[in-house]
Design a protein around this motif. Structure first.
Motif, mmCIF file in Angstrom:
data_model
loop_
_atom_site.group_PDB
_atom_site.id
_atom_site.type_symbol
_atom_site.label_atom_id
_atom_site.label_comp_id
_atom_site.label_asym_id
_atom_site.label_seq_id
_atom_site.Cartn_x
_atom_site.Cartn_y
_atom_site.Cartn_z
ATOM 1 N N GLY A 157 0.777 -1.234 0.000
ATOM 2 C CA GLY A 157 0.000 0.000 0.000
ATOM 3 C C GLY A 157 0.802 1.273 0.000
ATOM 4 N N ARG A 158 2.112 1.166 -0.069
ATOM 5 C CA ARG A 158 2.976 2.351 -0.069
ATOM 6 C C ARG A 158 3.799 2.399 -1.352
ATOM 7 N N MET A 159 4.137 3.609 -1.771
ATOM 8 C CA MET A 159 5.005 3.775 -2.921
ATOM 9 C C MET A 159 6.447 3.486 -2.541
ATOM 10 N N ARG A 160 7.117 2.735 -3.416
ATOM 11 C CA ARG A 160 8.534 2.432 -3.192
ATOM 12 C C ARG A 160 9.413 3.036 -4.276
ATOM 13 N N GLY A 161 8.841 3.919 -5.074
ATOM 14 C CA GLY A 161 9.626 4.590 -6.092
ATOM 15 C C GLY A 161 8.881 4.740 -7.395
ATOM 16 N N VAL A 162 9.400 5.602 -8.256
ATOM 17 C CA VAL A 162 8.885 5.799 -9.610
ATOM 18 C C VAL A 162 10.069 5.710 -10.559
ATOM 19 N N LEU A 163 9.971 4.829 -11.553
ATOM 20 C CA LEU A 163 11.044 4.635 -12.525
ATOM 21 C C LEU A 163 10.625 5.169 -13.882
ATOM 22 N N THR A 164 11.550 5.791 -14.573
ATOM 23 C CA THR A 164 11.312 6.193 -15.948
ATOM 24 C C THR A 164 11.603 5.007 -16.867
ATOM 25 N N ARG A 165 11.220 5.144 -18.134
ATOM 26 C CA ARG A 165 11.519 4.096 -19.113
ATOM 27 C C ARG A 165 13.029 3.852 -19.197
#
Length: 231
Positions: free
Chosen positions: A207-215
């Motif tokens: 339920g928590r964000m662990r990051g955002v990755l770009t392409r």
């Protein structure tokens, strides 16, 4: 832009999402990924207003979607293809698509566009939805959502359990929607789909964000995504 800011939500007293924030941009595919139980489906249900928020808000083009009743969210331009498809099984392909057209004022051109994108639906046009194959039902669910002419399209694991040829058709349709300027939020666990389609990848865990990755980051660090998915 579709924006989630500090969204927390759950079922009754059971909280699932905790302060989830991300932005889905027009003309991009945002992949929402994580293991089973990470909160992916809860996130898209929260966007659609099907779950009340415990905290935070969802906005689209300056409007606060989380203030709208669920039946008004599609009218704001948000299309949704849920897990399980939720078709009207006793209704024909034509009738299911007609339901989608009700929201956009019955634009005649959109029906032609959907049937061109999914020729199989044209072949099954007078057939009841419950008699279609799983892949055909998924095409119909996507076609119905596309009849809204959505500005945002939420897809919850659209290729789950489908044969390869159907997976290709669904992915091609997803890319076409992106290329038309739609902001696509794709719930996905298949590593190949994420690396092929994702312009950005939101990692969820418990339920928590662990990051955002770009392409580019996904391409340069494939093991990071694989570890997150437990592959």
């Amino acid at each position: 832009m579709l924006r989630l800011e500090g969204v927390s939500a759950g079922y009754g007293r059971a909280q699932v999402l905790r302060e989830v924030s991300f932005v889905a941009t027009a003309g991009e595919i945002l992949c929402l990924t994580g293991r089973n139980g990470a909160g992916k489906t809860t996130t898209v249900k929260s966007i659609m207003g099907l779950l009340p928020l415990m905290a935070g808000q969802v906005t689209w083009q300056g409007a606060v979607l989380s203030d709208l009743p669920p039946h008004e969210v599609p009218r704001a331009g948000i299309g949704y293809v849920p897990q399980g498809r939720r078709l009207f099984g006793e209704m024909t392909v034509a009738e299911n698509l007609e339901v989608g057209r009700l929201t956009n004022g019955k634009d005649a051109r959109v029906l032609e566009e959907v049937l061109t994108l999914f020729p199989r639906l044209n072949e099954r046009y007078r057939q009841r939805a419950k008699t279609l194959s799983g892949g055909e039902q998924q095409m119909l669910a996507m076609g119905r959502a596309m009849c809204l002419r959505p500005k945002v399209l939420l897809l919850d694991e659209p290729t789950e359990g489908l044969q390869p040829s159907m997976i290709t058709s669904i992915r091609d349709a997803t890319e076409q929607m992106r290329d038309k300027g739609v902001a696509v939020v794709l719930v996905e666990q298949r590593l190949d789909a994420i690396t092929e389609l994702g312009d950005q990848v939101v990692l969820l865990e418990n339920g928590r964000m662990r990051g955002v990755l770009t392409r580019a980051e996904v391409a340069s660090e494939p093991t990071k995504l694989a570890r997150h998915l437990g592959v």
